[in-house]
Write an enzyme that holds these catalytic residues in place. Structure first.
Site, PDB file in Angstrom:
ATOM      1  N   ASN A 201       0.859  -1.179   0.000  1.00 39.66           N
ATOM      2  CA  ASN A 201       0.000   0.000   0.000  1.00 39.66           C
ATOM      3  C   ASN A 201       0.898   1.233   0.000  1.00 39.66           C
ATOM      4  O   ASN A 201       2.131   1.127   0.025  1.00 39.66           O
ATOM      5  CB  ASN A 201      -0.974  -0.014   1.185  1.00 39.66           C
ATOM      6  CG  ASN A 201      -0.283  -0.021   2.532  1.00 39.66           C
ATOM      7  OD1 ASN A 201       0.783   0.576   2.715  1.00 39.66           O
ATOM      8  ND2 ASN A 201      -0.876  -0.710   3.504  1.00 39.66           N
ATOM      9  N   LEU A 202       0.320   2.409  -0.021  1.00 34.86           N
ATOM     10  CA  LEU A 202       1.108   3.627  -0.183  1.00 34.86           C
ATOM     11  C   LEU A 202       2.058   3.839   0.999  1.00 34.86           C
ATOM     12  O   LEU A 202       3.218   4.236   0.815  1.00 34.86           O
ATOM     13  CB  LEU A 202       0.180   4.836  -0.350  1.00 34.86           C
ATOM     14  CG  LEU A 202       0.803   6.090  -0.971  1.00 34.86           C
ATOM     15  CD1 LEU A 202       1.410   5.788  -2.326  1.00 34.86           C
ATOM     16  CD2 LEU A 202      -0.253   7.189  -1.101  1.00 34.86           C
ATOM     17  N   GLU A 204       3.356   1.507   2.927  1.00 33.97           N
ATOM     18  CA  GLU A 204       4.432   0.515   2.822  1.00 33.97           C
ATOM     19  C   GLU A 204       5.428   0.896   1.742  1.00 33.97           C
ATOM     20  O   GLU A 204       6.643   0.713   1.894  1.00 33.97           O
ATOM     21  CB  GLU A 204       3.830  -0.867   2.538  1.00 33.97           C
ATOM     22  CG  GLU A 204       3.049  -1.425   3.725  1.00 33.97           C
ATOM     23  CD  GLU A 204       2.046  -2.499   3.348  1.00 33.97           C
ATOM     24  OE1 GLU A 204       1.448  -3.086   4.261  1.00 33.97           O
ATOM     25  OE2 GLU A 204       1.839  -2.735   2.126  1.00 33.97           O
ATOM     26  N   ASP A 269      -6.574  -7.663   1.656  1.00 30.49           N
ATOM     27  CA  ASP A 269      -6.693  -9.116   1.497  1.00 30.49           C
ATOM     28  C   ASP A 269      -7.568  -9.455   0.304  1.00 30.49           C
ATOM     29  O   ASP A 269      -7.266 -10.385  -0.462  1.00 30.49           O
ATOM     30  CB  ASP A 269      -7.301  -9.733   2.759  1.00 30.49           C
ATOM     31  CG  ASP A 269      -6.423  -9.582   3.985  1.00 30.49           C
ATOM     32  OD1 ASP A 269      -5.206  -9.381   3.812  1.00 30.49           O
ATOM     33  OD2 ASP A 269      -6.959  -9.655   5.106  1.00 30.49           O
TER      34      ASP A 269
END
Length: 477
Positions: A201-202, A204, A269
């Site tokens: 994600n952004l 991470e 997920d």
């Protein structure tokens, strides 16, 4: 949507997937807060309901299973009631669980307290970093055996200790030529070297490449992808949507589906589960990502760790693409399969449809009223010439199909090159075959075939004094 670029719902039941990673128990205490505690300035929640569900790798597995995939799940749990619950719940869903046990830790658990649908606090129960380093995966041999029949591996890394040997797990899959999809948590993306796709994600991504503008981060992410020897990298950007990066391709940015948001728990997920399953069925990268993005838009409308069903995706795709689709036969047959699974009735007609006029419109409206999905099979240009003569068609095939696809009564348009649509009718097997009232039943191609398998053949009246031939004759005067 048209031709082989159409987004359709594939048959997920043919996919055998392996999910491995950190599993946890998601527990929700739901109630209502109507006052502030006299002990401290915090709300008092009167608990009315408790819900438990598998989280982390368990939620990924459930998402894939609810799509229809066959599943092997590899994870570590504690020797406790929570671990037993997870195993029993997942196996009751038809998931084959290969669980090892923490040597000295309990099952990881996240407990959330909600005031109605608003999350107030989350409590995490998880092992210490020191104890995690002592763990050894007990199921490597079973994992290697499962790779023999697997179509895809999904690694759900929540940095909770299960994936200390993630490089070895990826290498084992690569030796079997099984694609690997990773949902990462660790900052060292090189730990996932050789994965087919990595999905940060952004936040991470910022930890991996450093904080900078979005364009700079995506540029650094592309470099990182090459270092990791990945085919693709998908950045999930919350309400801004998703970005697909591939070597030698322009970035693909898809906006988030603007739906009512109840809870974003587990949306990542759902994306990795749907994306990997779609890719395993043969969908190309853009279409697999589009389907995963759509699934995420549906799941955030639900409370807690949730999943979407093929039926929900089917209806969402139908709503998203309300204009008729110009399709090739293989894609059309897949759409028909989905429609029939939802109890829809298929109507089919055919013709040249050279100059579309009021007679055609009336005829097609009557046809659509007979069921749910109307297919128009259109003679290609050479076929029209053989039937109507060298001066026809007036309009080329693509022109005729695009005009038909714009009609609200029409669902799918497909072409055929033979003089008759018999082979097409044989493949489609419509519930109702219709032709204009100027045809007798014995003149309708495919009528005997349709009636033989229990379908209906109907003749519908055309609007009087309205035909392509008559229009052309008036123009010639």
């Amino acid at each position: 949507m048209k031709n082989d670029d159409s987004i359709y719902l594939p048959d997920f039941s043919k996919v055998r997937a392996i999910v491995l990673g950190d599993i946890m128990l998601d527990s929700y205490f739901q109630g209502s807060a109507s006052r502030i505690s006299p002990e401290a300035p915090v709300p008092v929640v009167r608990i009315e309901k408790q819900v438990r569900s598998p989280g982390g790798a368990g939620n990924v597995a459930l998402n894939m299973r609810h799509l229809g995939c066959q599943l092997d799940l590899f994870a570590l749990v504690g020797h406790d009631e929570d671990g037993d619950y997870l195993k029993n719940r997942l196996e009751s869903e038809g998931i084959t669980c290969h669980f090892g046990y923490w040597q000295s830790n309990k099952t990881i658990k996240k407990l959330r307290v909600l005031d109605r649908n608003q999350q107030l606090i989350r409590l995490d129960f998880e092992p210490s970093k020191q104890s995690l380093q002592q763990e050894v995966l007990p199921w490597l041999e079973d994992y290697d055996n499962a790779l023999h029949t697997a179509d895809v591996v999904v690694i759900s890394d929540y940095a909770k200790g299960t994936l200390q040997q993630v490089d070895q797990l990826i290498a084992m899959a690569k030796r079997r030529n099984v694609p690997v999809f990773v949902d990462p948590k660790r900052c060292d993306c090189l730990a996932y070297r050789g994965a087919t796709l990595i999905k940060p994600n952004l936040n991470e991504l910022e930890q991996m490449v450093g904080l900078s503008s979005l364009d700079q981060m995506l540029a650094k992410a592309t470099e990182l992808m090459l270092q990791c020897e990945c085919e693709a990298l998908l950045v999930t950007r919350g309400k801004e949507g998703v970005s697909l990066l591939r070597p030698n391709h322009e970035p693909l940015h898809l906006p988030a589906k603007q739906l009512a948001i109840y809870d974003v728990t587990g949306a990542g997920d759902t994306i990795i589960a749907t994306l990997s399953a779609a890719f395993a069925t043969g969908l190309n990268w853009p279409n697999a990502v589009s389907l995963a993005n759509l699934a995420a838009g549906l799941v955030i409308r639900k409370l807690g760790s949730a999943s979407v069903s093929p039926l929900e995706l089917h209806h969402a795709l139908r709503s998203q693409h309300s204009q008729a689709s110009i399709l090739t036969l293989p894609v059309l047959l897949e759409y028909i399969r989905q429609a029939r699974a939802c109890g829809e009735k298929i109507i089919m007609t055919n013709g040249c449809f050279d100059l579309l006029h009021a007679g055609h419109i009336q005829y097609l409206e009557q046809a659509k009223a007979l069921g749910h999905r109307l297919i128009i099979a259109v003679n290609d240009d050479r076929s029209v010439k053989r039937i109507k003569g060298e001066s026809r068609p007036i309009n080329g095939l693509q022109h005729r199909m695009r005009v038909l696809a714009a009609l609200r009564t029409v669902d799918w348009v497909v072409s055929f090159s033979e003089d008759t649509p018999y082979n097409l009718i044989k493949a489609v097997r419509p519930d109702i075959l219709v032709k204009g009232g100027d045809y007798q039943e014995h003149q309708i191609v495919g009528a005997e075939l349709v009636k033989r398998y229990g379908g209906k053949v109907l003749q519908l009246p055309f609007k009087k004094n309205c035909s392509t031939t008559a229009i052309l004759e008036r123009i010639a005067l």
